[in-house]
Motif scaffolding. Structure first.
Motif, short mmCIF file in Angstrom:
data_model
loop_
_atom_site.label_atom_id
_atom_site.label_comp_id
_atom_site.label_asym_id
_atom_site.label_seq_id
_atom_site.Cartn_x
_atom_site.Cartn_y
_atom_site.Cartn_z
N ARG A 106 53.08 30.71 34.46
CA ARG A 106 52.58 31.89 33.70
C ARG A 106 51.28 31.72 32.81
O ARG A 106 50.37 32.22 33.10
CB ARG A 106 53.73 32.67 33.22
N ARG A 107 51.48 31.13 32.02
CA ARG A 107 50.32 30.68 30.94
C ARG A 107 49.21 29.92 31.58
O ARG A 107 48.15 30.39 31.47
CB ARG A 107 50.81 29.77 30.01
N ASN A 108 49.67 29.21 32.77
CA ASN A 108 48.42 28.50 33.26
C ASN A 108 47.67 29.61 34.30
O ASN A 108 46.46 29.30 34.45
CB ASN A 108 48.90 27.42 34.24
N ALA A 109 48.16 30.19 34.91
CA ALA A 109 47.81 31.59 35.55
C ALA A 109 46.94 32.23 34.91
O ALA A 109 45.57 32.86 35.45
CB ALA A 109 48.66 32.38 36.42
N LEU A 110 47.34 32.86 33.62
CA LEU A 110 46.62 33.56 32.69
C LEU A 110 45.41 32.87 32.37
O LEU A 110 44.20 33.49 32.13
CB LEU A 110 47.33 33.77 31.43
N ASN A 111 45.37 31.71 31.98
CA ASN A 111 44.17 30.86 31.52
C ASN A 111 43.25 30.72 32.67
O ASN A 111 42.05 30.73 32.51
CB ASN A 111 44.68 29.43 31.01
N GLY A 112 43.69 30.67 33.95
CA GLY A 112 42.80 30.63 34.87
C GLY A 112 41.99 31.87 35.15
O GLY A 112 40.80 31.90 35.47
N LYS A 113 42.73 33.17 34.98
CA LYS A 113 41.97 34.35 34.97
C LYS A 113 41.03 34.49 33.69
O LYS A 113 40.08 34.84 34.04
CB LYS A 113 43.16 35.28 34.69
N LEU A 114 41.36 34.12 32.55
CA LEU A 114 40.48 34.02 31.48
C LEU A 114 39.09 32.91 31.79
O LEU A 114 38.09 33.38 31.53
CB LEU A 114 41.11 33.22 30.06
N VAL A 115 39.33 31.94 32.45
CA VAL A 115 38.36 31.24 32.76
C VAL A 115 37.35 31.82 33.90
O VAL A 115 36.15 31.89 33.80
CB VAL A 115 38.75 29.63 33.48
N ALA A 116 38.03 32.35 34.67
CA ALA A 116 37.13 33.22 35.70
C ALA A 116 36.56 34.02 35.09
O ALA A 116 35.26 34.42 35.54
CB ALA A 116 38.31 33.83 36.96
N GLU A 117 37.18 35.17 34.14
CA GLU A 117 36.30 36.00 33.57
C GLU A 117 34.98 35.46 32.78
O GLU A 117 33.94 35.96 32.75
CB GLU A 117 37.32 36.82 32.57
N ARG A 118 35.38 34.46 31.90
CA ARG A 118 34.34 33.90 31.20
C ARG A 118 33.20 33.22 32.17
O ARG A 118 31.96 33.38 31.99
CB ARG A 118 35.11 32.71 30.65
N MET A 119 33.61 32.69 33.35
CA MET A 119 32.62 32.26 34.26
C MET A 119 31.62 33.35 34.84
O MET A 119 30.68 33.25 34.96
CB MET A 119 33.05 31.31 35.63
N GLN A 120 32.51 34.36 35.25
CA GLN A 120 31.70 35.73 35.69
C GLN A 120 30.88 36.32 34.67
O GLN A 120 29.50 36.60 35.21
CB GLN A 120 32.81 36.83 35.91
N HIS A 121 31.16 36.24 33.37
CA HIS A 121 30.34 36.77 32.28
C HIS A 121 29.16 35.70 32.31
O HIS A 121 27.91 36.30 32.00
CB HIS A 121 31.09 36.68 31.03
N ASN A 122 29.45 34.43 32.26
CA ASN A 122 28.32 33.45 31.99
C ASN A 122 27.38 33.67 33.10
O ASN A 122 26.34 33.57 33.16
CB ASN A 122 28.77 32.06 31.76
N GLN A 123 27.86 33.82 34.39
CA GLN A 123 27.07 34.01 35.49
C GLN A 123 25.89 35.35 35.45
O GLN A 123 24.95 35.12 35.90
CB GLN A 123 27.81 34.00 36.75
N ALA A 124 26.66 36.21 34.90
CA ALA A 124 25.84 37.69 34.59
C ALA A 124 24.72 37.40 33.67
O ALA A 124 23.60 37.75 34.05
CB ALA A 124 26.73 38.69 34.43
N ALA A 125 25.21 36.77 32.71
CA ALA A 125 24.05 36.63 31.64
C ALA A 125 22.96 35.46 31.87
O ALA A 125 21.89 35.66 31.81
CB ALA A 125 24.74 35.82 30.39
N LEU A 126 23.52 34.63 33.09
CA LEU A 126 22.40 33.57 33.46
C LEU A 126 21.50 34.33 34.32
O LEU A 126 20.30 34.17 34.43
CB LEU A 126 23.06 32.47 34.23
#
Length: 157
Positions: A106-126
């Protein structure tokens, strides 16, 4: 052939797996906090420890599967329960392992979602930065955007 030493080994493997899973969940909790905080440097250091603990858990699982194979038993929940029936503390730890594994998943899945959100945010900023670097937006004295191009280059007469 006595199963007593093998049963003791199985109990020790189950104990070790429970300890490692608890530590792994602690790492996942730290990872979540670092992802929320955006601390990339600490995440990098943590990822090495997380990978190391995961490999240790895999080795314990493999050792348990091999031991059960030597005992001519399949690597199943039912086999462990049958063999450990006379060891109530070990059965309790076995149940704990199942609960801990679900929590880790459960925690690993949550962290995976957080990573995906962070990557999406970074991609948009880039994308915004790259777009701005290719077409700088200029404004006139009234604050209205005006197209770039034309006009004098800085440093020219």
């Amino acid at each position: 052939m006595s199963l007593q030493p093998e049963l003791q080994r199985l109990a020790a493997l189950i104990d070790s797996e429970a300890v490692l899973l608890r530590a792994f969940i602690t790492l996942l909790e730290r990872e979540e906090a670092l992802l929320v905080a955006g601390d990339a440097d600490a995440l990098l250091a943590l990822s090495h420890d997380k990978t190391d603990r995961f490999h240790k858990l895999q080795r314990l699982h493999s050792d348990r599967a091999l031991l059960l194979g030597r005992m001519r038993r399949p690597d199943t929940d039912a086999s462990v329960r049958e063999l450990c029936a006379p060891l109530p503390d070990t059965l309790a730890r076995w149940d704990e392992i199942h609960a801990l594994a679900r929590e880790a998943q459960r925690r690993n899945a949550l962290n995976g979602k957080l990573v995906a959100e962070r990557m999406q945010h970074n991609q948009a900023a880039l994308s915004v930065l790259l777009s701005a670097a290719n077409r700088p937006q200029l404004y006139d004295s009234a604050g209205m955007a005006r197209p770039t191009g034309g006009g004098r280059h800085l440093g020219s007469a």
